[in-house]
Design a protein around this motif. Structure first.
Motif, mmCIF file in Angstrom:
data_model
loop_
_atom_site.group_PDB
_atom_site.id
_atom_site.type_symbol
_atom_site.label_atom_id
_atom_site.label_comp_id
_atom_site.label_asym_id
_atom_site.label_seq_id
_atom_site.Cartn_x
_atom_site.Cartn_y
_atom_site.Cartn_z
ATOM 1 N N LYS A 53 0.819 -1.211 0.000
ATOM 2 C CA LYS A 53 0.000 0.000 0.000
ATOM 3 C C LYS A 53 0.855 1.263 0.000
ATOM 4 N N ASP A 59 2.751 -5.750 -5.571
ATOM 5 C CA ASP A 59 1.729 -6.662 -5.073
ATOM 6 C C ASP A 59 1.909 -8.035 -5.718
ATOM 7 N N SER A 68 -6.525 -7.751 2.577
ATOM 8 C CA SER A 68 -5.985 -6.426 2.316
ATOM 9 C C SER A 68 -6.892 -5.342 2.892
ATOM 10 N N TRP A 72 -5.719 -2.808 5.867
ATOM 11 C CA TRP A 72 -5.475 -1.400 5.509
ATOM 12 C C TRP A 72 -6.636 -0.482 5.885
#
Length: 351
Positions: A53, A59, A68, A72
């Motif tokens: 991120k 990725d 994810s 995040w």
């Protein structure tokens, strides 16, 4: 009378060994606590998602979209908020204890948190419930300043601040502002607003988002840097106003400036987490026990320990009764009360 807790570690050793160790422990704790929850996420996955991120890692697709999003969008903002709120409250507590020369002083017992909550409640219920983080923090700041002004007015005798009266004045003002908040809730017809105010009264990091963290991080860092720059003044004023004057510090002006700075930091923290007690009271005493009296060491130690305490308290609050979540303020009160009793007992035995 303000009492310094003796350290079991030499200041030089504390600065070279203990503080970096606490920093490493905080970094590791943040990674592990992000993975803790109904869906466990391994630490290596947490690190990979965050690195991706931040653009530090391509990725590779070794984690799912759900993982994810959990890392995040849900858990990492909460953990970051916990770290900064814990640091803010602990640093504020250490500074207030020095400024008023009372080891039982903290933002919660001095009514600052109650004042900030009352200001936030007024904003939510009667001004604009959808106001942004800056407006909410501003209302909380005004409430915190009002609270500390009332406490200082009640604790003065003959124009001088009497530390022995400060805690009692803070408790009185805190109860009064708590009653005012309850009255505002009673008079409001907004169900959504009432639920939001209950958030402030119980304390929680559940509503933390990335767009609410900028002001919190900035205010905490600025306050920490300012207080660290004032560490010698805090050392002097903790020894008494006469000593502070002899060392070139004007105690009344400095106390007002430092208190306003601390109130702003606490107000912003409360605007994110609600009122959370005992962290700002207990953590500075633990820090002094480890690093001694100098505030150049007490402040960073308090920030790191406070961040650790709140991160793991929040992890416990959201997992102990899953799927229900225990309010964070309730948990810190349950954990902090025995420590407060032990502190009072130790102070009484030392007299």
């Amino acid at each position: 009378m303000f009492v310094h807790t003796p350290s079991r570690i030499r200041p030089r050793v504390a600065g070279v060994v203990l503080l970096p160790a606490l920093g490493v422990a905080l970094a590791v704790s943040m990674v592990i606590s992000v993975g803790v929850g109904p869906v466990f996420i391994p630490p290596e996955t947490v690190v990979s998602v965050v690195a991706a991120k931040l653009g530090m890692l391509a990725d590779p697709g070794t984690w799912t979209a759900a993982e994810s999003n959990i890392v995040w969008l849900l858990r990492l903002p909460r953990v970051v908020a916990g770290a900064f709120v814990g640091a803010a409250l602990s640093v504020a507590g250490a500074a207030i204890q020095a400024l008023v020369r009372n080891p039982l002083a903290d933002p919660y017992l001095l009514g600052i948190s109650s004042g900030a909550s009352a200001g936030a409640a007024t904003q939510i219920l009667f001004v604009a419930s959808a106001a942004g983080a800056a407006a909410l923090a501003g209302s909380a700041f005004l409430g915190a300043l009002l609270a500390i002004a009332l406490v200082f007015a009640l604790a003065r005798i003959g124009g001088r601040l009497v530390p022995s009266r400060l805690v009692f004045a803070g408790i009185a003002v805190g109860f009064a502002l708590g009653a005012l908040t309850n009255l505002l809730v009673f008079l409001s017809n907004s169900r959504d607003g009432i639920r939001a105010v209950l958030f402030w009264m119980l304390g929680s990091l559940g509503q933390s988002r990335w767009d609410t963290l900028g002001l919190l991080c900035l205010s905490t860092l600025v306050t920490f840097v300012l207080l660290l720059g004032w560490s010698r003044r805090l050392d002097a004023i903790a020894l008494g106003d006469d000593t502070a004057r002899a060392l070139g510090t004007h105690p009344i002006r400095f106390r007002a400036l430092a208190t306003a700075t601390v109130a702003l930091c606490v107000a912003v923290a409360v605007s994110v987490s609600g009122a959370i007690g005992f962290v700002g009271l207990v953590v500075p005493h633990v820090a002094r026990r480890l690093v001694g009296a100098p505030h150049r060491l007490v402040l960073p130690a308090s920030a790191l320990i406070g961040a650790l305490v709140l991160i793991w308290s929040d992890a416990l609050a959201r997992t102990a009764f899953a799927p229900a979540e225990l309010p964070l303020g309730v948990l810190t009160a349950l954990l902090g009360t025995p420590l407060l009793v032990a502190l009072v007992h130790r102070m009484s035995a030392a007299r």
